[in-house]
Design a protein around this motif. Structure first.
Motif, PDB file in Angstrom:
ATOM      1  N   TYR A   1      -6.553   5.766   4.205  1.00  0.00           N
ATOM      2  CA  TYR A   1      -7.269   4.898   5.180  1.00  0.00           C
ATOM      3  C   TYR A   1      -7.250   5.434   6.604  1.00  0.00           C
ATOM      4  CZ  TYR A   1      -7.823   1.519   1.262  1.00  0.00           C
ATOM      5  OH  TYR A   1      -8.210   0.478   0.353  1.00  0.00           O
TER       6      TYR A   1
ATOM      7  N   ARG B   1      -2.104   6.222   0.047  1.00  0.00           N
ATOM      8  CA  ARG B   1      -3.105   5.533   0.195  1.00  0.00           C
ATOM      9  C   ARG B   1      -3.159   5.149   1.931  1.00  0.00           C
ATOM     10  NH1 ARG B   1      -6.597   3.081  -3.339  1.00  0.00           N
ATOM     11  NH2 ARG B   1      -6.582   1.242  -2.126  1.00  0.00           N
ATOM     12  N   LYS B   2      -2.292   4.852   2.376  1.00  0.00           N
ATOM     13  CA  LYS B   2      -2.249   4.444   3.968  1.00  0.00           C
ATOM     14  C   LYS B   2      -2.749   5.795   4.641  1.00  0.00           C
ATOM     15  CE  LYS B   2       1.589   1.169   4.495  1.00  0.00           C
ATOM     16  NZ  LYS B   2       2.707   0.861   5.122  1.00  0.00           N
TER      17      LYS B   2
ATOM     18  N   ASP C   1       3.983  -8.230   7.209  1.00  0.00           N
ATOM     19  CA  ASP C   1       3.330  -7.638   5.786  1.00  0.00           C
ATOM     20  C   ASP C   1       3.389  -6.364   6.097  1.00  0.00           C
ATOM     21  OD1 ASP C   1       2.074  -6.990   3.752  1.00  0.00           O
ATOM     22  OD2 ASP C   1       0.198  -8.052   4.198  1.00  0.00           O
ATOM     23  N   GLU C   2       4.456  -5.565   5.178  1.00  0.00           N
ATOM     24  CA  GLU C   2       4.731  -4.075   5.371  1.00  0.00           C
ATOM     25  C   GLU C   2       3.433  -3.319   4.478  1.00  0.00           C
ATOM     26  OE1 GLU C   2       7.568  -3.634   1.235  1.00  0.00           O
ATOM     27  OE2 GLU C   2       8.532  -3.368   3.445  1.00  0.00           O
ATOM     28  N   ASN C   3       2.735  -4.091   4.079  1.00  0.00           N
ATOM     29  CA  ASN C   3       1.837  -3.346   3.324  1.00  0.00           C
ATOM     30  C   ASN C   3       0.342  -3.261   3.618  1.00  0.00           C
ATOM     31  OD1 ASN C   3       2.810  -2.774   0.778  1.00  0.00           O
ATOM     32  ND2 ASN C   3       3.029  -5.081   0.084  1.00  0.00           N
ATOM     33  N   GLU C   4       0.457  -4.198   5.105  1.00  0.00           N
ATOM     34  CA  GLU C   4      -0.784  -3.937   5.780  1.00  0.00           C
ATOM     35  C   GLU C   4      -0.823  -2.878   6.897  1.00  0.00           C
ATOM     36  OE1 GLU C   4      -3.192  -6.605   9.333  1.00  0.00           O
ATOM     37  OE2 GLU C   4      -1.363  -7.603   8.448  1.00  0.00           O
ATOM     38  N   PHE C   5      -1.984  -2.126   6.854  1.00  0.00           N
ATOM     39  CA  PHE C   5      -2.081  -0.950   7.562  1.00  0.00           C
ATOM     40  C   PHE C   5      -3.010  -1.247   8.781  1.00  0.00           C
ATOM     41  CE2 PHE C   5      -3.962   2.909   8.930  1.00  0.00           C
ATOM     42  CZ  PHE C   5      -2.667   3.657   8.815  1.00  0.00           C
TER      43      PHE C   5
ATOM     44  N   MET D   1       0.903  -1.226  -0.022  1.00  0.00           N
ATOM     45  CA  MET D   1      -0.137  -0.120   0.084  1.00  0.00           C
ATOM     46  C   MET D   1       0.705   1.340  -0.038  1.00  0.00           C
ATOM     47  SD  MET D   1      -2.889   1.115   2.863  1.00  0.00           S
ATOM     48  CE  MET D   1      -3.815  -0.290   2.553  1.00  0.00           C
ATOM     49  N   THR D   2       0.643   2.167  -0.719  1.00  0.00           N
ATOM     50  CA  THR D   2       1.253   3.360  -0.851  1.00  0.00           C
ATOM     51  C   THR D   2       1.154   4.186   0.199  1.00  0.00           C
ATOM     52  OG1 THR D   2      -0.268   4.601  -2.046  1.00  0.00           O
ATOM     53  CG2 THR D   2       1.275   3.309  -3.573  1.00  0.00           C
ATOM     54  N   LYS D   3       1.995   5.145   0.582  1.00  0.00           N
ATOM     55  CA  LYS D   3       2.003   6.101   1.666  1.00  0.00           C
ATOM     56  C   LYS D   3       0.822   6.885   1.522  1.00  0.00           C
ATOM     57  CE  LYS D   3       4.612   9.336   4.083  1.00  0.00           C
ATOM     58  NZ  LYS D   3       5.873  10.345   4.392  1.00  0.00           N
TER      59      LYS D   3
END
Length: 376
Positions: free
Chosen positions: A9, A5-6, A304-308, A1-3
């Motif tokens: 969210y 988009r994080k 998971d570095e893409n999980e927020f 997930m891009t910064k």
């Protein structure tokens, strides 16, 4: 997930998190909702009784507490690990937990499915003593949109000497205790075997629509602050801070009330987080009002570095003061409706009739006499 988009969210989901805490009134949203997000909100201090961690997952139905997670804090200086225990929708530290100023801790949460979340390290800062605490009554303390009217209550004010050596950041919470007269109310049923038992169709014809049950032993209702209160000494470093308002105690009932105020010493990053939280609560105009900023915490998914992940872990020191408020002479009406008493009577229920219930230990109720309680 891009910064970016994080951040988006975070802005959307933090409002969902606030709804789960009852801070804002829900309205119909005009954005896409992302479900399945993990919320971790933890605060530990040198007082285990003020330490708490909540772990939940959101959905269209709201936030659901995640049971059976493994939650622990690690002292990064000594490598000592302390595991928290599960209790009524929260995770708590054991009473023998110790923490001191200068200690650094990190939080780890492992879900039953193996997913793991961790915080960045947090160092405990020195607390600042409370010199004085005072409650001031206001018959029109705050405006409630639900009732479209002002409601009465007391504002808590504190005084303290801000240290000159460092920049200091403060955060306040309070817990209040008031006498609870009724420990159970059963609608379309009666209280038996520790729970409300539903009526059968024939029983409903002869019984009252509900029954009330007084507490068998002394019992206290527990409430918590409904606002977020922060302060930074940017423009008052080294000064005597006098009569700073730090919380509202609303007149839900006219029972006398004991307030335990907690004053926390935060890091700058923790202060920025809670300040954004405060701005969202104070300025919410529903879901469709743009949040002041993204509520970015210090939790991350280990694998998971893409999980927020929403939420924050804060390690802090705390000082507490108690204040007993006599509310017997207040003339304004209380906010909560008074409970109509309806006792079991002969002929309606099986003998023997029952009109009391035990004081069950819950997050919002206790049978343990609070420290500082005064019998009037």
């Amino acid at each position: 997930m891009t910064k970016s988009r994080k951040k988006k969210y975070a802005q959307v989901l933090c409002l969902g998190f606030l709804l789960s805490l009852g801070c804002v009134d829900p309205v119909e949203p005009e954005f896409d909702f992302k479900s399945g997000v993990i919320f971790v909100e933890g605060l530990i201090s040198n007082d285990p009784k003020t330490s708490i961690v909540r772990v939940s997952q959101n959905s269209m139905r709201g936030n659901a507490f995640i049971r059976s997670a493994t939650v622990s804090v690690r002292n990064t200086d000594t490598n000592a690990v302390t595991e928290l225990f599960e209790d009524n929708g929260r995770y708590l530290l054991p009473e023998d937990f110790t923490a001191a100023v200068g200690d650094t801790f990190e939080l780890t949460v492992t879900l039953p499915d193996g997913r793991q979340y961790q915080s960045l390290p947090e160092e405990i800062r020195d607390s600042v003593p409370i010199l004085d605490i005072e409650a001031r009554y206001d018959p029109e303390l705050v405006f409630r949109e639900a009732s479209e009217s002002f409601v009465p209550g007391h504002t808590l004010h504190v005084s303290f000497e801000d240290p000159e050596e460092d920049n200091n950041y403060y955060f306040w919470r309070f817990t209040s205790f008031e006498n609870l007269s009724f420990c159970q109310r059963c609608f379309d049923g009666i209280f038996r075997n520790g729970a409300c038992q539903n009526n059968s169709l024939s029983e409903s014809e002869i019984r009252k629509s509900f029954y009330t049950y007084r507490c068998e032993t002394p019992c206290w209702r527990i409430r918590f602050n409904e606002s977020v209160e922060t302060f930074a000494d940017e423009f008052s470093n080294g000064s005597l801070i006098e009569q700073l308002p730090v919380g509202n105690v609303l007149l839900y009932t006219k029972e006398d009330i004991l307030v335990q105020l907690q004053q926390y010493a935060l890091s700058e990053s923790a202060y920025r987080y809670y300040q954004v939280f405060k701005d969202i609560v104070d300025n919410n105009g529903g879901f469709n009002a743009p949040p002041p900023a993204a509520l970015i915490g210090n939790m991350f998914a280990v694998h998971d570095e893409n999980e927020f992940v929403i939420g924050r872990f804060t390690a802090t020191s705390v000082v507490s003061r108690y204040l007993f408020i006599d509310r017997t002479t207040i003339s304004e009406s209380q906010i909560e409706e008074r409970i109509m008493v309806q006792n079991e009577e002969f002929g309606e229920v099986p003998l023997p009739t029952r009109n009391t219930a035990p004081c069950e230990e819950l997050p919002n109720r206790t049978g343990v006499r609070p420290t500082g309680w005064i019998n009037n």
